[in-house]
Design an enzyme around this catalytic site. Structure first.
Site, PDB file in Angstrom:
ATOM      1  N   TRP A 157       0.833  -1.206   0.000  1.00 33.02           N
ATOM      2  CA  TRP A 157       0.000   0.000   0.000  1.00 33.02           C
ATOM      3  C   TRP A 157       0.868   1.257   0.000  1.00 33.02           C
ATOM      4  O   TRP A 157       0.560   2.222  -0.695  1.00 33.02           O
ATOM      5  CB  TRP A 157      -0.962   0.006   1.185  1.00 33.02           C
ATOM      6  N   ASP A 171      -1.431   6.717   6.433  1.00 35.06           N
ATOM      7  CA  ASP A 171      -2.489   5.801   6.022  1.00 35.06           C
ATOM      8  C   ASP A 171      -2.733   4.868   7.208  1.00 35.06           C
ATOM      9  O   ASP A 171      -1.907   4.013   7.508  1.00 35.06           O
ATOM     10  CB  ASP A 171      -2.021   5.016   4.784  1.00 35.06           C
ATOM     11  N   LYS A 213     -11.574  -2.020   7.197  1.00 31.59           N
ATOM     12  CA  LYS A 213     -10.722  -2.892   7.995  1.00 31.59           C
ATOM     13  C   LYS A 213     -11.148  -2.848   9.463  1.00 31.59           C
ATOM     14  O   LYS A 213     -11.458  -3.862  10.047  1.00 31.59           O
ATOM     15  CB  LYS A 213      -9.247  -2.497   7.860  1.00 31.59           C
TER      16      LYS A 213
HETATM   17  C1  LIG Z   1      -6.895  -1.988   2.329  1.00 27.73           C
HETATM   18  C2  LIG Z   1      -5.884  -0.899   2.400  1.00 27.73           C
HETATM   19  C3  LIG Z   1      -5.816   0.121   1.446  1.00 27.73           C
HETATM   20  C4  LIG Z   1      -6.738   0.171   0.244  1.00 27.73           C
HETATM   21  O1  LIG Z   1      -7.978   0.567   0.664  1.00 27.73           O
HETATM   22  P1  LIG Z   1      -9.169   0.821  -0.407  1.00 27.73           P
HETATM   23  O2  LIG Z   1     -10.208   1.448   0.486  1.00 27.73           O
HETATM   24  O3  LIG Z   1      -9.557  -0.513  -0.942  1.00 27.73           O
HETATM   25  O4  LIG Z   1      -8.677   1.734  -1.453  1.00 27.73           O
HETATM   26  C5  LIG Z   1      -4.870   1.107   1.610  1.00 27.73           C
HETATM   27  N1  LIG Z   1      -4.025   1.104   2.643  1.00 27.73           N
HETATM   28  C6  LIG Z   1      -4.046   0.133   3.589  1.00 27.73           C
HETATM   29  C7  LIG Z   1      -3.075   0.187   4.720  1.00 27.73           C
HETATM   30  C8  LIG Z   1      -4.971  -0.901   3.495  1.00 27.73           C
HETATM   31  O5  LIG Z   1      -5.000  -1.862   4.432  1.00 27.73           O
END
Ligand SMILES: *Cc1c(COP(=O)(O)O)cnc(C)c1O
Length: 357
Positions: free
Chosen positions: A101, A171, A195
Site C-alpha cells: 500500500w 495511512d 478494515k
Molecule cells: C486496504 C488498504 C488500502 C486500500 O484501501 P481501499 O479502500 O480498498 O482503497 C490502503 N491502505 C491500507 C493500509 C490498506 O490496508
C-alpha cells in the site's frame, strides 16, 4: 458453531453493530422508510453525520483545528488526493516504503510530483520497518503506512518530521481506532473504513485546517478537500449507510470504554497469538519481533513441504474462516481487528495446539 472471520478486509464487525444495521436497512428511526432510501439532505441523515463526526472526535480526542471528512473512493484515492492537495509544484515529499500500500501511495505521488523513498524493506518482503531514515529537509511531508495489512508490520512509534514546516501523513486504514493516538502529531490521517471501522464505501480523512484550500494547482472539484470541508462531506450524495455503520461501531467502542480499553484488549489478543506462534514448533512468524502488528498476524509453517491447505481446512471445519495468507506472502494471516472477539483468537490458538502433521 460460532464462526470467526479472520478476513483482512472487508473484515468482521461487532455483532450488535450488524444487528442494528439490519434493522436500519428495514426501517430507520420509526420513519417507515429504510435508511437506504433516505435523502442525505433530510434532518435525520444530517444529524447522523454530525453525530458520527462528534463521536469520532471524542474517541480520538481530535483537536478543534482538524476537519473530519467522510469521502468515497477508498484509501486508494487518497494516494493521489494527498499530493494533489498538499504538495506545492516543484516540491518533494518523503515516503516510507513498508508494503504494497505504501508503494502504491508513492507511485501515485510520482504522477503529481516527486516522491523520495527514504526507507524501504522491500528486499526482505517487507518483514520489518526501516528505522534509520534520513529525511529530505525540503520535503513538504512524510508519508507512512501505520500498519501494513498484507505483511503484518506496524509502527510502534511514529517518526518526527525534520522539516519545521513539514508534516506527517499516515495511512491508518488497518489500525485506526485500535489504540489512542496523538492526532496533533499529524497533518493528515486517512483510512478506508472496511478494515477496522465499518463497511467499504466510506473513507475517513482527518486534516489540519491550515492545509485545506491551498490550491497549488488546478484540482478537479471532487478531488479537492476544500470542496468537502465547505459542504460537511455532503457536496454530492455521500455513502449514508456506510457512515451509519461506522457510527454504530464508534458507539460500540465508546461503550467498551474507549480506545484505552480497546488497546488493552488488542494487546492481549495479539500477545496470546504471537506467544503460540513462537511456542509452537510447527509455526513461525516471518516478521521482526519489534515491528509485529497487533492487527494482522501472518505466520507460516516452520518446515518446508507442509501443505498450507490442510491446516486451512482443519481451521475451516472449526469455523475459523479466511486465514489464508496474502497471495504475495503465502502461509496464513489472522486479522484480529477490534471486532474480533478474544474467544475467536483463543479458538485459533486451540486449533494451532491441536493440529498434527
Ligand atoms: C486496504 C488498504 C488500502 C486500500 O484501501 P481501499 O479502500 O480498498 O482503497 C490502503 N491502505 C491500507 C493500509 C490498506 O490496508
Amino acid at each position: 458453531m460460532t464462526i470467526y472471520n479472520f478476513s483482512a478486509g472487508p473484515a468482521c464487525l461487532p455483532d450488535p453493530v450488524l444487528s442494528v444495521a439490519g434493522e436500519a436497512a428495514k426501517e430507520y428511526k420509526s420513519s417507515g422508510i429504510s435508511i437506504l432510501e433516505m435523502s442525505h439532505r433530510s434532518a435525520p441523515i444530517v444529524s447522523l453525520f454530525e453525530e458520527t463526526s462528534h463521536n469520532l472526535r471524542t474517541l480520538l480526542s481530535i483537536p478543534s483545528n482538524y476537519k473530519i471528512l467522510w469521502l468515497q473512493g477508498g484509501a486508494s484515492s487518497q494516494f493521489a488526493m494527498i499530493p494533489m492537495n498538499l504538495l506545492p509544484e516543484g516540491r518533494t515529499a518523503d515516503y516510507m516504503d513498508t508494503g504494497a500500500w505504501s508503494f502504491k501511495a508513492k507511485t501515485e505521488c510520482n504522477k503529481i510530483g516527486t516522491a523520495n523513498v527514504i526507507g524501504s524493506s522491500k528486499e526482505s518482503t517487507y518483514s520489518y520497518i526501516p528505522k534509520d531514515i534520513e529525511q529530505n529537509i525540503a520535503s513538504k511531508y512524510l508519508h507512512i503506512t501505520s500498519n501494513n495489512t498484507i505483511y503484518g508490520t506496524q509502527y510502534k512509534k511514529y517518526p518526527k518530521v525534520d522539516n519545521p514546516d513539514g508534516f506527517l501523513v499516515a495511512d491508518m486504514s488497518s489500525d485506526i481506532l485500535s489504540k489512542p493516538i496523538n492526532v496533533s502529531d499529524f497533518g493528515l490521517i486517512y483510512a478506508g473504513a472496511q478494515k477496522n471501522m465499518g463497511p467499504a464505501g466510506v473513507t475517513l480523512v482527518i486534516i489540519r485546517d491550515d492545509l485545506v484550500g491551498k490550491n497549488y494547482r488546478e484540482i478537479p472539484t471532487m478531488l479537492n478537500y476544500e470542496t468537502h470541508v465547505k459542504k460537511d462531506s455532503m457536496f454530492n450524495t455521500p455513502p449514508v449507510f456506510s457512515v451509519f455503520v461506522v457510527n454504530e461501531t464508534l458507539k460500540w467502542l465508546k461503550d467498551l470504554g474507549g480506545l484505552e480499553s480497546m488497546a488493552g484488549i488488542n494487546e492481549r489478543k495479539a500477545g496470546n497469538l504471537y506467544s503460540e506462534i513462537d511456542r509452537n514448533p510447527l509455526f513461525k512468524s516471518p516478521i521482526a519481533e519489534e515491528d509485529r502488528s497487533l492487527m494482522n498476524v501472518p505466520f507460516i509453517f516452520s518446515k518446508d513441504g507442509l501443505d498450507d491447505n490442510n491446516f486451512l481446512q482443519f481451521c475451516d471445519k472449526r469455523g475459523l474462516k479466511t486465514l489464508k495468507g496474502h497471495r504475495s506472502v503465502g502461509g496464513f494471516r489472522a486479522s484480529i481487528y477490534n471486532a474480533m472477539p478474544e474467544e475467536g483468537v483463543d479458538a485459533l490458538i486451540a486449533a494451532m495446539k491441536e493440529y498434527k502433521v
